[in-house]
Write an enzyme that holds these catalytic residues in place. Structure first.
Site, short mmCIF file in Angstrom:
data_model
loop_
_atom_site.label_atom_id
_atom_site.label_comp_id
_atom_site.label_asym_id
_atom_site.label_seq_id
_atom_site.Cartn_x
_atom_site.Cartn_y
_atom_site.Cartn_z
NE ARG A 160 -4.24 -1.55 0.25
CZ ARG A 160 -4.38 -2.63 -0.52
NH1 ARG A 160 -3.46 -2.95 -1.41
NH2 ARG A 160 -5.47 -3.39 -0.41
CD GLU A 172 -3.30 3.33 -5.12
OE1 GLU A 172 -4.34 2.67 -5.29
OE2 GLU A 172 -2.22 2.82 -4.74
CG HIS A 176 -3.69 -0.60 -6.59
ND1 HIS A 176 -4.02 0.02 -5.42
CD2 HIS A 176 -3.65 -1.93 -6.29
CE1 HIS A 176 -4.18 -0.89 -4.45
NE2 HIS A 176 -3.97 -2.09 -4.97
P1 NAP Z 1 -0.76 -11.89 4.80
O1 NAP Z 1 -0.71 -13.31 4.36
O2 NAP Z 1 -1.62 -11.53 5.97
O3 NAP Z 1 0.75 -11.41 5.08
C1 NAP Z 1 1.07 -10.22 5.68
C2 NAP Z 1 2.51 -10.30 6.18
O4 NAP Z 1 2.90 -9.01 6.71
C3 NAP Z 1 2.72 -11.30 7.31
O5 NAP Z 1 3.96 -11.93 7.13
C4 NAP Z 1 2.75 -10.44 8.55
O6 NAP Z 1 3.50 -11.11 9.54
C5 NAP Z 1 3.46 -9.20 8.01
N1 NAP Z 1 3.23 -8.01 8.81
C6 NAP Z 1 2.04 -7.52 9.24
N2 NAP Z 1 2.26 -6.43 10.00
C7 NAP Z 1 3.60 -6.25 10.06
C8 NAP Z 1 4.43 -5.31 10.70
N3 NAP Z 1 3.93 -4.33 11.44
N4 NAP Z 1 5.77 -5.42 10.54
C9 NAP Z 1 6.28 -6.41 9.80
N5 NAP Z 1 5.54 -7.35 9.17
C10 NAP Z 1 4.22 -7.25 9.30
O7 NAP Z 1 -1.24 -10.95 3.62
P2 NAP Z 1 -1.03 -11.13 2.03
O8 NAP Z 1 -2.19 -11.88 1.46
O9 NAP Z 1 0.36 -11.61 1.78
O10 NAP Z 1 -1.20 -9.59 1.58
C11 NAP Z 1 -0.31 -8.62 2.10
C12 NAP Z 1 -0.73 -7.21 1.68
O11 NAP Z 1 -0.47 -7.02 0.31
C13 NAP Z 1 -2.23 -6.89 1.82
O12 NAP Z 1 -2.57 -6.51 3.13
C14 NAP Z 1 -2.44 -5.79 0.82
O13 NAP Z 1 -2.32 -4.52 1.43
C15 NAP Z 1 -1.28 -5.96 -0.16
N6 NAP Z 1 -1.80 -6.33 -1.51
C16 NAP Z 1 -1.58 -5.47 -2.54
C17 NAP Z 1 -2.06 -5.80 -3.79
C18 NAP Z 1 -1.84 -4.89 -4.95
O14 NAP Z 1 -2.72 -4.77 -5.80
N7 NAP Z 1 -0.69 -4.26 -5.06
C19 NAP Z 1 -2.77 -6.99 -3.99
C20 NAP Z 1 -2.96 -7.83 -2.92
C21 NAP Z 1 -2.47 -7.49 -1.67
P3 NAP Z 1 3.38 -10.76 11.10
O15 NAP Z 1 1.92 -10.63 11.40
O16 NAP Z 1 4.08 -11.91 11.76
O17 NAP Z 1 4.13 -9.50 11.29
#
Ligand code: NAP
Length: 333
Positions: free
Chosen positions: A245, A274, A293
């Site tokens: 994000r 955005e 995006h």
């Molecule tokens: P996920 O499986 O929940 O993974 C999130 C990761 O971030 C986990 O490893 C979590 O581990 C870590 N994390 C959370 N808070 C943190 C912090 N404060 N410091 C360090 N690490 C932290 O989610 P996902 O499915 O991989 O998606 C991740 C993100 O990608 C989404 O939330 C979304 O914002 C973004 N995304 C973007 C697009 C796009 O179009 N560009 C598309 C899809 C998703 P811990 O909880 O152990 O810290």
């Protein structure tokens, strides 16, 4: 047999016709996208009676929720839930659903595309050809940087982070470093990455990685995570990729690192505002590859997200536990 009650559903971003039809078969549906010209009044009017909402890319804050007194469930057609006032949802037991998993591989593809594009200067060199500037063999001024063998640092090592790591470690021979708050049991989640990915602190990752890719949720903790200090820790000539994000990055600090520091390039799919404002220096910066995006934006994946989100909403409105609830601990189900 009693007929199930039809409920009021507000669709706030277009759904594919087959998924809209699934909703319309069971409920009374209003489609109003507040971001489209002329549709805000219909959106606001529908809030007053909406029991379920489905959509994405629109901030649903506390004030807006107060205007939706009947609301029981929001089904977000996204995995990230940073657009929703989680505290206000919890206070009313409103169920928040999202779409984890179905977009993982596509978003990892997008992030890896940005790694390739920035390292090998693909957009710049494609323009070179398109604009008729390919008049002799290219020289060092247009050479790129190898991707294979470089150390990749991944901020956030959940579903998408690990999918990026698999591409890097297994396909490109890249050592992987990752940063997240809790240890990851790779033997369970990604056994093929065992011995190929190492957890580090944020600072160590920034100091050691050649390419840093962010793929963690936007939260109070991660807002502004990448600022002047963090860009300053990155290796000379390193690349920064944001597939998470926009607001996790202090965009002024990124620009400073690109203009006055030693950052080689940045690949950005997401921005603090955005669509990216026309006057944003990131839009035309020569070291930036900017995408609108598109992390999950393929035909297959956007449809799969719509199917999951529609199922989530139908299940919640039927009083069942949806397939993918984000706030299970506070949801009234
Ligand atoms: P996920 O499986 O929940 O993974 C999130 C990761 O971030 C986990 O490893 C979590 O581990 C870590 N994390 C959370 N808070 C943190 C912090 N404060 N410091 C360090 N690490 C932290 O989610 P996902 O499915 O991989 O998606 C991740 C993100 O990608 C989404 O939330 C979304 O914002 C973004 N995304 C973007 C697009 C796009 O179009 N560009 C598309 C899809 C998703 P811990 O909880 O152990 O810290």
């Amino acid at each position: 047999m009693s007929t199930p009650t039809r409920k009021k559903v507000l669709v706030f971003r277009e759904l594919p016709p087959d998924q809209l039809a699934r909703l319309q078969a069971q409920h009374d549906v209003t489609v109003a996208n507040p971001r489209l010209p002329g549709q805000l009044p219909a959106f606001e009017a529908a809030l007053a009676t909406a029991e379920g909402m489905i959509g994405s890319s629109y901030p649903i804050g506390e004030a807006l929720l107060a205007r939706a007194p009947q609301l029981q469930v929001i089904s977000s057609v996204s995995v990230g839930v940073d657009n929703y006032a989680l505290g206000a949802l919890a206070a009313r037991g409103i169920v928040l659903c999202h779409t984890p998993g179905v977009l993982t591989e596509t978003t990892a593809d997008t992030i890896f595309s940005l790694i390739m594009a920035t390292s090998r200067r693909l957009v710049e060199l494609a323009s070179h050809v398109r604009e008729g500037r390919w008049s002799r063999n290219i020289g060092e001024d247009l050479f790129g940087w190898d991707v294979h063998g470089k150390t990749l640092g991944i901020l956030g090592f959940g579903r998408i982070g690990q999918a990026v790591a698999r591409r890097a470690a297994l396909g490109f021979g890249m050592p992987v470093l990752y940063h997240c708050r809790r240890p990851v049991d790779l033997a369970t989640t990604s056994p093929e990455l065992a011995g190929k990915a190492t957890r580090t602190t944020l600072d160590e990752l920034l100091q050691r990685a050649d390419i840093v890719a962010a793929v963690l949720p936007l939260s109070a903790e991660t807002r502004g995570l990448m600022g002047e200090r963090e860009f300053g820790l990155m290796k000379p000539g390193a690349i920064f990729i944001n597939g998470a994000r926009g607001a996790i990055v202090h965009e002024g600090a990124l620009l400073h690192a690109l203009d006055h520091g030693t950052l080689r390039a940045a690949g950005l799919d997401v921005f603090a505002t955005e669509p990216l404002p026309l006057d944003s220096p990131l839009r035309t910066h020569p070291k930036v590859t900017a995408l609108p995006h598109i992390g999950s934006a393929t035909f297959e994946t956007r449809h799969a997200m719509a199917v999951l989100a529609t199922s989530n909403l139908l299940q919640a409105l039927a009083g069942e536990r949806p397939d993918a609830v984000f706030n299970l601990e506070t949801a009234a189900i």
